[in-house]
Motif scaffolding. Structure first.
Motif, short mmCIF file in Angstrom:
data_model
loop_
_atom_site.label_atom_id
_atom_site.label_comp_id
_atom_site.label_asym_id
_atom_site.label_seq_id
_atom_site.Cartn_x
_atom_site.Cartn_y
_atom_site.Cartn_z
N VAL A 184 0.87 -1.16 0.05
CA VAL A 184 0.01 -0.09 0.12
C VAL A 184 0.80 1.13 -0.09
O VAL A 184 1.89 1.27 0.71
CB VAL A 184 -0.99 -0.06 1.31
CG1 VAL A 184 -1.77 1.20 1.10
CG2 VAL A 184 -1.79 -1.30 1.44
N VAL A 185 0.36 2.29 -0.74
CA VAL A 185 0.94 3.51 -0.53
C VAL A 185 -0.07 4.52 -0.17
O VAL A 185 -1.32 4.54 -0.52
CB VAL A 185 1.53 3.99 -2.02
CG1 VAL A 185 1.70 5.65 -1.84
CG2 VAL A 185 2.75 3.67 -2.25
N ILE A 186 0.04 5.54 0.89
CA ILE A 186 -0.80 6.23 1.31
C ILE A 186 -0.53 7.75 0.87
O ILE A 186 0.67 8.02 1.04
CB ILE A 186 -0.73 5.98 2.94
CG1 ILE A 186 -1.09 4.61 3.40
CG2 ILE A 186 -1.55 7.25 3.68
CD1 ILE A 186 -0.91 4.46 4.92
N ARG A 202 -1.54 10.27 7.88
CA ARG A 202 -0.79 9.13 7.25
C ARG A 202 -0.13 8.40 8.30
O ARG A 202 -0.17 6.89 8.00
CB ARG A 202 0.54 10.03 6.52
CG ARG A 202 0.05 10.87 5.31
CD ARG A 202 1.33 10.98 4.57
NE ARG A 202 2.47 11.73 5.18
CZ ARG A 202 2.30 12.99 5.20
NH1 ARG A 202 1.44 13.95 4.63
NH2 ARG A 202 3.44 13.70 5.98
N SER A 203 0.13 8.79 9.38
CA SER A 203 0.74 7.75 10.57
C SER A 203 -0.38 6.96 11.09
O SER A 203 -0.20 5.69 11.23
CB SER A 203 1.35 8.83 11.47
OG SER A 203 2.27 9.50 10.98
N THR A 254 4.50 6.47 2.05
CA THR A 254 3.58 7.78 2.00
C THR A 254 3.94 9.00 1.27
O THR A 254 5.15 9.20 1.25
CB THR A 254 3.29 8.07 3.72
OG1 THR A 254 4.56 8.71 4.33
CG2 THR A 254 2.88 7.04 4.34
N ALA A 255 2.87 9.72 0.97
CA ALA A 255 3.18 10.77 0.08
C ALA A 255 2.46 11.95 0.82
O ALA A 255 1.06 11.73 1.28
CB ALA A 255 2.89 10.75 -1.36
N ALA A 256 2.80 13.29 0.72
CA ALA A 256 1.99 14.31 1.25
C ALA A 256 1.19 15.15 0.20
O ALA A 256 0.48 16.15 0.65
CB ALA A 256 3.02 15.29 1.62
N LEU A 273 6.00 8.21 -6.33
CA LEU A 273 5.99 7.34 -5.52
C LEU A 273 5.08 5.66 -5.97
O LEU A 273 5.88 4.77 -5.74
CB LEU A 273 5.45 7.37 -4.09
CG LEU A 273 5.79 6.51 -2.75
CD1 LEU A 273 7.36 6.90 -2.46
CD2 LEU A 273 5.29 7.04 -1.61
N VAL A 274 4.14 5.80 -6.59
CA VAL A 274 3.31 4.71 -7.20
C VAL A 274 4.09 4.05 -8.34
O VAL A 274 4.28 2.95 -8.58
CB VAL A 274 1.94 5.28 -7.27
CG1 VAL A 274 1.21 4.30 -8.23
CG2 VAL A 274 1.12 5.70 -6.22
#
Length: 218
Positions: free
Chosen positions: A6-8, A16-17, A34-36, A44-45
């Motif tokens: 998973v990517v969040i 996110r955390s 994780t991405a902001a 990231l994906v």
């Protein structure tokens, strides 16, 4: 067993955390990163190729709708949109952009984990209590499209496929569709696969949208 990766993507560090902590209580799920914002999510994906993406909508630089559209345009992606009820127009646009479903940000941990498993397995995330009222409200705006155009969307389907599609659009799962139509679950799955292939639909969420646009559900 291969883990679900998973990517969040959310612009709030606390969310996110929290999402990462919840998901990693399941030994079958692994958060790769994780991405902001949406722009960071794209990078990231592409680099990590996760099984599922959790995507917020309202973010700086690139919002979740635009990021979802870009990701699904590049290749099939399983994206769960995270949202609140305050801007459901954004949510509908995200579904149109190719999201596999959505969750409310205040969903409970068990539901979140189940949703990730469900979408990873190839099922769209449909909640009759939330998704269908939303879809009906927005698709109603397109109800004035000509009947001939609606009929064109249904051409090529068998009578049984149309029945399965109609039951699906009311929020039923495969077992409930099977009971309603007097079919076996494997037969329902076959009809679903056939009708989605004919219409070029990726998942159940797209199938529901399609049924409403075609006037199959009023």
């Amino acid at each position: 067993m291969t883990p679900i990766t998973v990517v969040i993507c959310d612009d709030q560090p606390l969310i996110r955390s929290s999402l990462q902590l919840i998901l990693e209580t399941d030994p079958q799920i692994r958060v790769l990163g994780t991405a902001a914002d949406g722009a960071e999510a794209l990078e990231l994906v592409e680099r990590l190729d996760p099984s599922v993406v959790l995507m917020d909508i309202q973010m700086p630089r690139l919002d979740g709708i635009a990021a979802t559209a870009r990701l699904t345009a590049q290749s099939p992606r399983k994206i769960i949109v995270l949202t609140t009820f305050d801007r459901d127009d954004y949510l509908f646009e995200a579904l149109e952009a190719g999201a596999s479903g959505f969750l409310l940000k205040n969903t409970d941990p068990e539901t979140l984990i189940t949703a990730v498993h469900q979408v990873a397995a190839g099922y769209g995330l449909l909640s009759p209590e939330v998704t269908l009222p939303l879809i009906r409200r927005h698709v109603a705006e397109q109800s004035t499209r000509p009947r001939a155009e609606q009929q064109r969307l249904l051409d090529g389907f068998s009578e049984r496929e149309l029945q399965v599609l109609q039951e699906l659009a009311t929020g039923k799962n495969n077992q409930e569709i099977a009971v309603a139509l007097g079919l076996s679950e494997p037969t329902v799955k076959t009809h679903l696969s056939n009708l989605m292939a004919k219409a070029g639909l990726r998942d159940r969420v797209q199938a529901v949208l399609y049924a409403h646009r075609a006037g199959l559900i009023q």
